[in-house]
Motif scaffolding. Structure first.
Motif, PDB file in Angstrom:
ATOM      1  N   LEU A   1      54.256  55.811  27.850  1.00 55.03           N
ATOM      2  CA  LEU A   1      53.369  55.398  26.914  1.00 55.03           C
ATOM      3  C   LEU A   1      53.979  53.319  27.723  1.00 55.03           C
ATOM      4  CD1 LEU A   1      51.045  56.187  24.745  1.00 55.03           C
ATOM      5  CD2 LEU A   1      51.170  56.732  27.068  1.00 55.03           C
TER       6      LEU A   1
ATOM      7  N   LEU B   1      42.800  66.209  19.778  1.00 57.27           N
ATOM      8  CA  LEU B   1      41.914  67.498  20.627  1.00 57.27           C
ATOM      9  C   LEU B   1      43.011  67.958  22.011  1.00 57.27           C
ATOM     10  CD1 LEU B   1      41.233  63.495  22.539  1.00 57.27           C
ATOM     11  CD2 LEU B   1      39.708  64.769  22.268  1.00 57.27           C
ATOM     12  N   PHE B   2      44.330  68.018  21.381  1.00 60.30           N
ATOM     13  CA  PHE B   2      45.033  69.328  21.515  1.00 60.30           C
ATOM     14  C   PHE B   2      45.011  70.338  20.731  1.00 60.30           C
ATOM     15  CE2 PHE B   2      47.625  65.959  24.389  1.00 60.30           C
ATOM     16  CZ  PHE B   2      46.707  66.169  25.209  1.00 60.30           C
TER      17      PHE B   2
ATOM     18  N   ASP C   1      43.365  47.519  20.278  1.00 53.00           N
ATOM     19  CA  ASP C   1      43.264  48.742  21.473  1.00 53.00           C
ATOM     20  C   ASP C   1      43.804  48.885  21.855  1.00 53.00           C
ATOM     21  OD1 ASP C   1      43.358  45.977  22.311  1.00 53.00           O
ATOM     22  OD2 ASP C   1      41.517  45.783  23.075  1.00 53.00           O
ATOM     23  N   ARG C   2      45.101  48.525  21.761  1.00 56.01           N
ATOM     24  CA  ARG C   2      46.363  48.970  23.304  1.00 56.01           C
ATOM     25  C   ARG C   2      47.284  48.800  22.397  1.00 56.01           C
ATOM     26  NH1 ARG C   2      45.283  46.232  27.507  1.00 56.01           N
ATOM     27  NH2 ARG C   2      43.505  45.185  27.934  1.00 56.01           N
ATOM     28  N   VAL C   3      48.501  49.973  23.216  1.00 58.48           N
ATOM     29  CA  VAL C   3      49.077  50.877  22.906  1.00 58.48           C
ATOM     30  C   VAL C   3      50.313  49.444  22.894  1.00 58.48           C
ATOM     31  CG1 VAL C   3      51.577  52.421  23.884  1.00 58.48           C
ATOM     32  CG2 VAL C   3      48.783  53.105  24.056  1.00 58.48           C
TER      33      VAL C   3
ATOM     34  N   LEU D   1      43.652  55.481  27.281  1.00 55.20           N
ATOM     35  CA  LEU D   1      44.777  56.615  26.819  1.00 55.20           C
ATOM     36  C   LEU D   1      43.111  58.083  26.166  1.00 55.20           C
ATOM     37  CD1 LEU D   1      46.960  57.828  26.146  1.00 55.20           C
ATOM     38  CD2 LEU D   1      46.854  56.568  23.666  1.00 55.20           C
ATOM     39  N   ASP D   2      42.567  57.631  25.616  1.00 50.95           N
ATOM     40  CA  ASP D   2      41.753  58.689  24.945  1.00 50.95           C
ATOM     41  C   ASP D   2      40.738  59.440  26.419  1.00 50.95           C
ATOM     42  OD1 ASP D   2      42.839  57.554  22.337  1.00 50.95           O
ATOM     43  OD2 ASP D   2      40.812  56.502  22.314  1.00 50.95           O
TER      44      ASP D   2
ATOM     45  N   MET E   1      42.597  65.939  29.664  1.00 49.26           N
ATOM     46  CA  MET E   1      43.476  67.335  29.599  1.00 49.26           C
ATOM     47  C   MET E   1      43.068  68.628  28.754  1.00 49.26           C
ATOM     48  SD  MET E   1      47.564  65.521  28.706  1.00 49.26           S
ATOM     49  CE  MET E   1      49.280  66.276  29.535  1.00 49.26           C
ATOM     50  N   ALA E   2      43.009  68.009  27.341  1.00 49.00           N
ATOM     51  CA  ALA E   2      42.589  68.898  27.030  1.00 49.00           C
ATOM     52  C   ALA E   2      40.696  69.965  27.660  1.00 49.00           C
ATOM     53  CB  ALA E   2      41.840  68.776  25.485  1.00 49.00           C
TER      54      ALA E   2
ATOM     55  N   VAL F   1      43.737  61.708  27.848  1.00 50.27           N
ATOM     56  CA  VAL F   1      43.644  62.879  27.168  1.00 50.27           C
ATOM     57  C   VAL F   1      43.061  64.158  26.900  1.00 50.27           C
ATOM     58  CG1 VAL F   1      44.575  63.293  23.933  1.00 50.27           C
ATOM     59  CG2 VAL F   1      45.857  61.063  25.247  1.00 50.27           C
ATOM     60  N   ALA F   2      41.630  63.284  26.794  1.00 49.10           N
ATOM     61  CA  ALA F   2      40.797  64.435  26.630  1.00 49.10           C
ATOM     62  C   ALA F   2      39.853  64.820  27.384  1.00 49.10           C
ATOM     63  CB  ALA F   2      39.377  63.570  26.332  1.00 49.10           C
TER      64      ALA F   2
ATOM     65  N   ARG G   1      44.944  60.591  17.916  1.00 49.43           N
ATOM     66  CA  ARG G   1      44.550  60.318  18.954  1.00 49.43           C
ATOM     67  C   ARG G   1      45.035  61.462  20.180  1.00 49.43           C
ATOM     68  NH1 ARG G   1      43.302  54.381  19.196  1.00 49.43           N
ATOM     69  NH2 ARG G   1      41.265  54.681  20.136  1.00 49.43           N
TER      70      ARG G   1
ATOM     71  N   LEU H   1      49.360  49.588  27.371  1.00 49.81           N
ATOM     72  CA  LEU H   1      47.928  50.251  27.825  1.00 49.81           C
ATOM     73  C   LEU H   1      46.668  50.445  27.140  1.00 49.81           C
ATOM     74  CD1 LEU H   1      47.618  52.362  30.186  1.00 49.81           C
ATOM     75  CD2 LEU H   1      48.195  54.321  27.745  1.00 49.81           C
ATOM     76  N   PRO H   2      45.784  50.088  27.693  1.00 47.41           N
ATOM     77  CA  PRO H   2      44.315  50.406  26.891  1.00 47.41           C
ATOM     78  C   PRO H   2      43.938  51.750  26.137  1.00 47.41           C
ATOM     79  CG  PRO H   2      44.010  48.938  28.432  1.00 47.41           C
ATOM     80  CD  PRO H   2      45.213  49.998  28.952  1.00 47.41           C
ATOM     81  N   PHE H   3      43.384  52.128  24.772  1.00 44.60           N
ATOM     82  CA  PHE H   3      43.224  52.562  24.208  1.00 44.60           C
ATOM     83  C   PHE H   3      42.501  53.620  24.718  1.00 44.60           C
ATOM     84  CE2 PHE H   3      45.788  51.994  19.926  1.00 44.60           C
ATOM     85  CZ  PHE H   3      46.858  52.543  20.281  1.00 44.60           C
TER      86      PHE H   3
END
Lengths: 355, 355
Positions: B115, A46-47, A22-24, B124-125, B131-132, B128-129, A42, B119-121
């Motif tokens: 990153l 989205l992009f 669940d983490r980077v 991040l998600d 941003m999109a 990113v969402a 990920r 960092l918890p995903f």
């Protein structure tokens, strides 16, 4: 008590991928399988757009006028200075090379600095001067910039993003999709020097011989290949993060061909080989910043090697393998003893923060 | 024992500039005088070229075809999420707006992530969402990307660089050099919301009212001004880091005019005013991410305000001052009591890491 592999060398991280799903993790920045998955799962959904989906070294964008290529790269190399370069020259060479690998002439760079509070100005000045030299030598111009400062302990000295714009001359446009069975794989020079130079600069390796990074702008080599073999130039890639192994796996997968390497032809300098043995690394996964891999039509291979060797940066250019119809999507190393070994994409993280 | 101003609010840094002349300080990232000096003294002499020397929000580059504009910005905002936005939407809006302030239509963005390991995903998600969504709403495309991961404790969750490419339509090209005495200064909306929203999100401010960031892509407003007043549009600036005060000082200096603000016309919402009073901040120095300042010819001012008000983002557009022949290079605030106060460029650091 130090962990077993921590005794190998202080400052040398060789982490076993942990399963914190669940983490980077550091491996997500390695340029190997974990990076590819992060991007595929990920970011891309989205992009999504036609240009980004190609995932090349740069993006060719539709534009009224000659085709433009855009490429971006962020540099987090540690330490900031190493034999043969520093984060500044690397930030120029890395992005110039990404443009060049698309067959483009690099034109403009933007630069974004993240500086850590407390960074000594004399270090910053050295890096900026080195950047300026690299820009001048490469014949490009920095046209836009941005500087941010973050609190002490919130960055690691300095990070640099460079984004480049290049122009693709009409005619030749190298693309991994053009690679076909029978193509010859040429390396413009010996492999592994950048990664080993940076690792050595972290100290504690106990390496007798000094290895210098190969960091250099490669677009003059690309121009030579374009001029001398034209459409015989099928694909280009600079094997940076993840090394030659990861770059070749990407090409094999995109082109749907197999790639064979002849172990005795893979150009690994003795000092790199020795360092890799000490560190338990495979030179095929070590990063390069001044080497290009070219796939060229069989009949153009001799001329391609001659063209590369006519330039100082390519004086040690050599054939190291080729594309084959068998085992599509797979890279195979033929060993000296007649054995074969599959060369996989870097699974996790071998050398963190090498660029 | 906490320092006196540390009692004001935990997590709220309001540092007095220290005189460590040999090191980078937080104020060098403030967008004010210290930033300007860093760039002028340490970067420009080495990177010097005609395009970069103009130091605009973006760079117009010579190119076969329509003129292209390039702009780069790195985002280090803390915290990563705040009311009205997050580092992802901000990274899109910030660079889109820099292109728009050059009069350009934004086309393409590149994205470079740094990153931090761990960092918890899910965070991040979300980024990113966001941003999109911002990319889709702005009608631009992310065409190139890069992701680096650094060790735990070597970044602050995530930093994002975006670099944008836009095209300047023929005809109107706003430029601070076009500002002349008599021009009218219009703000497209109320000032200070982004900076206060981010400060509030750091916690501990004890602000009763919630302030949302104004973060938004402003190119639709620019298109309206271009269409409706054409060459009457002289200059545009989005007052981000360093606030309106710093942006206006830059324009006054570039154009060689004085700028006068009428205190009663400067649009500061009550919640921003209240927060600034609590924090001892001047709203003119607080960052905005969804407001543009426009200098327009006197005879075009009414139409410009009408044009801006025809769009939701500009519904509160208002005249707040103008350019004058007196005190060239200087910004002066006329107060309600008939007094005058010089509005200087942000000297050091008021609100670190606001974008």
């Amino acid at each position: 008590m130090p962990e077993p592999n921590a005794t190998l060398a202080s400052g040398l991280a060789c982490p076993v991928p942990v399963t914190e799903y669940d983490r980077v993790q550091l491996g997500h920045g390695s340029g190997g399988k974990m990076s590819a998955r992060l991007i595929r799962e990920r970011f891309l959904p989205l992009f999504e757009n036609d240009v980004l989906r190609r995932l090349g070294d740069g993006a060719v964008v539709p534009h009224a006028g000659p085709d433009l290529v855009i490429s971006t790269d962020t540099f987090v190399v540690h330490p900031l200075e190493f034999p043969g370069g520093d984060i500044g020259s690397l930030a120029v060479h890395g992005t110039v090379n990404d443009l060049a690998m698309m067959g483009a002439d690099p034109l403009y760079l933007s630069v974004g600095f993240i500086l850590e509070e407390g960074l000594p100005f004399d270090l910053l000045d050295r890096v900026v001067a080195s950047m300026a030299r690299a820009v001048r030598d490469a014949g490009v111009a920095i046209v836009a910039g941005d500087t941010k400062v973050v609190d002490r302990g919130k960055a690691d000295g300095m990070f640099i993003n460079t984004t480049g714009i290049g122009r693709i001359p009409p005619g030749v446009r190298p693309d991994p999709e053009l690679v076909v069975a029978g193509d010859v794989l040429i390396s413009s020079g010996p492999l592994g020097r950048h990664g080993i130079a940076v690792m050595a600069a972290r100290g504690g390796l106990g390496l007798a011989a000094e290895v210098e990074s190969d960091s250099a702008a490669l677009h003059p080599l690309v121009a030579l290949l374009r001029d001398r073999i034209g459409g015989g130039l099928h694909a280009l890639r600079d094997p940076t993060r993840g090394g030659a192994a990861s770059a070749l796996n990407e090409i094999a997968s995109t082109a749907g061909v197999g790639i064979e390497l002849a172990e005795e032809l893979v150009p690994v300098p003795g000092v790199v080989r020795a360092a890799c043995e000490v560190l338990g690394l495979d030179p095929l996964y070590v990063a390069n910043e001044g080497v290009l891999l070219a796939f060229v039509a069989e009949e153009a291979a001799d001329e391609a090697v001659r063209a590369l060797r006519s330039h100082a940066l390519g004086s040690e250019a050599t054939v190291m393998g080729g594309a084959v119809a068998g085992h599509p999507g797979m890279v195979v190393l033929r060993t000296g003893l007649g054995g074969r070994r599959i060369v996989e994409m870097l699974p996790g993280d071998q050398l963190p923060r090498i660029c």
